[in-house]
Design a protein around this motif. Structure first.
Motif, PDB file in Angstrom:
ATOM      1  N   GLY A 120       2.369  13.447  13.671  1.00 42.42           N
ATOM      2  CA  GLY A 120       0.956  13.725  13.402  1.00 42.42           C
ATOM      3  C   GLY A 120       0.427  12.882  12.260  1.00 42.42           C
ATOM      4  N   SER A 121       1.239  12.708  11.235  1.00 40.20           N
ATOM      5  CA  SER A 121       0.830  11.876  10.100  1.00 40.20           C
ATOM      6  C   SER A 121       0.635  10.431  10.535  1.00 40.20           C
ATOM      7  N   ARG A 122       1.533   9.943  11.374  1.00 42.19           N
ATOM      8  CA  ARG A 122       1.398   8.574  11.887  1.00 42.19           C
ATOM      9  C   ARG A 122       0.070   8.422  12.640  1.00 42.19           C
ATOM     10  N   LEU A 123      -0.253   9.395  13.475  1.00 43.95           N
ATOM     11  CA  LEU A 123      -1.506   9.365  14.233  1.00 43.95           C
ATOM     12  C   LEU A 123      -2.711   9.341  13.290  1.00 43.95           C
ATOM     13  N   LEU A 124      -2.710  10.218  12.293  1.00 43.90           N
ATOM     14  CA  LEU A 124      -3.832  10.274  11.350  1.00 43.90           C
ATOM     15  C   LEU A 124      -3.958   9.001  10.531  1.00 43.90           C
ATOM     16  N   TRP A 125      -2.831   8.499  10.066  1.00 44.20           N
ATOM     17  CA  TRP A 125      -2.873   7.309   9.230  1.00 44.20           C
ATOM     18  C   TRP A 125      -3.344   6.097  10.013  1.00 44.20           C
ATOM     19  N   ASP A 129      -6.709   3.972   9.078  1.00 46.94           N
ATOM     20  CA  ASP A 129      -6.255   2.669   8.584  1.00 46.94           C
ATOM     21  C   ASP A 129      -5.467   2.791   7.283  1.00 46.94           C
ATOM     22  N   ASN A 130      -4.691   3.844   7.181  1.00 45.78           N
ATOM     23  CA  ASN A 130      -3.863   4.074   6.003  1.00 45.78           C
ATOM     24  C   ASN A 130      -2.445   3.588   6.310  1.00 45.78           C
ATOM     25  N   THR A 131      -2.256   2.285   6.295  1.00 45.42           N
ATOM     26  CA  THR A 131      -0.966   1.711   6.696  1.00 45.42           C
ATOM     27  C   THR A 131      -0.052   1.420   5.511  1.00 45.42           C
ATOM     28  N   ILE A 132      -0.472   1.770   4.317  1.00 46.23           N
ATOM     29  CA  ILE A 132       0.298   1.455   3.113  1.00 46.23           C
ATOM     30  C   ILE A 132       1.669   2.140   3.129  1.00 46.23           C
ATOM     31  N   ILE A 133       1.721   3.383   3.548  1.00 47.73           N
ATOM     32  CA  ILE A 133       2.990   4.116   3.485  1.00 47.73           C
ATOM     33  C   ILE A 133       3.651   4.295   4.851  1.00 47.73           C
TER      34      ILE A 133
END
Length: 168
Positions: A120-125, A129-133
């Motif tokens: 779910g976190s991967r989907l949200l990120w 566009d939160n690809t930093i982590i």
């Protein structure tokens, strides 16, 4: 809650419009209500803080009510889904320490909850566009995959149910 793929451009467009619409509605409605209250009930001392505060509170309640009433509208489908997903992931995050400890002990439900959280976190990120982590997430997913294999747990995000969290 099942994880579904969302059209990122449609989600961002709708989310931005809803956000801007809410902000403008809140600002305009607050000003109008405050001005109306000040006109109807003038304060001889010149302090209108309470009328301004009431205008903001009533406007916020009105915007919240309208969003809640229209949350199932097709235009808000993606925005509402992401909001629900964030709530679901937040419930897991609140129990993360216990889940990680139980997963290390081989608890299948804990491993499944962590897998759902990571997916779910991967989907949200990706949507935000939160690809930093993302690299950090990939490491955690690999560790979890090894742990699942070690304890013979089959990872399928569709098997996750919020009821699993009650035991932690």
């Amino acid at each position: 809650m099942k994880l579904i793929e969302i059209d990122k451009t449609r989600y961002r467009k709708h989310f931005n419009r809803v956000l801007i619409g809410c902000a403008l509605s809140l600002a305009i409605c607050s000003l109008l209500l405050s001005r109306l209250l000040i006109t109807l009930f003038p304060d001889p001392s010149g302090s209108h803080f309470h009328w301004n505060a009431i205008g903001v509170l009533v406007s916020a309640a009105l915007v919240g009510f309208l969003l809640n009433k229209n949350r199932h509208h097709p235009y808000l489908t993606e925005v509402y889904y992401v909001w629900l997903l964030k709530q679901s992931l937040n419930k897991i995050t609140r129990k993360m320490r216990k889940l990680e400890a139980a997963a290390k002990q081989g608890n299948a439900d804990a491993i499944l909850a962590l897998h759902y959280s990571y997916s779910g976190s991967r989907l949200l990120w990706k949507l935000d566009d939160n690809t930093i982590i993302m690299d950090e997430l990939a490491v955690k997913e690999a560790e979890l995959s090894n742990l699942a294999e070690q304890h013979n747990v089959i990872l399928n995000v569709n098997d996750y149910n919020e009821q699993l969290l009650k035991q932690f």
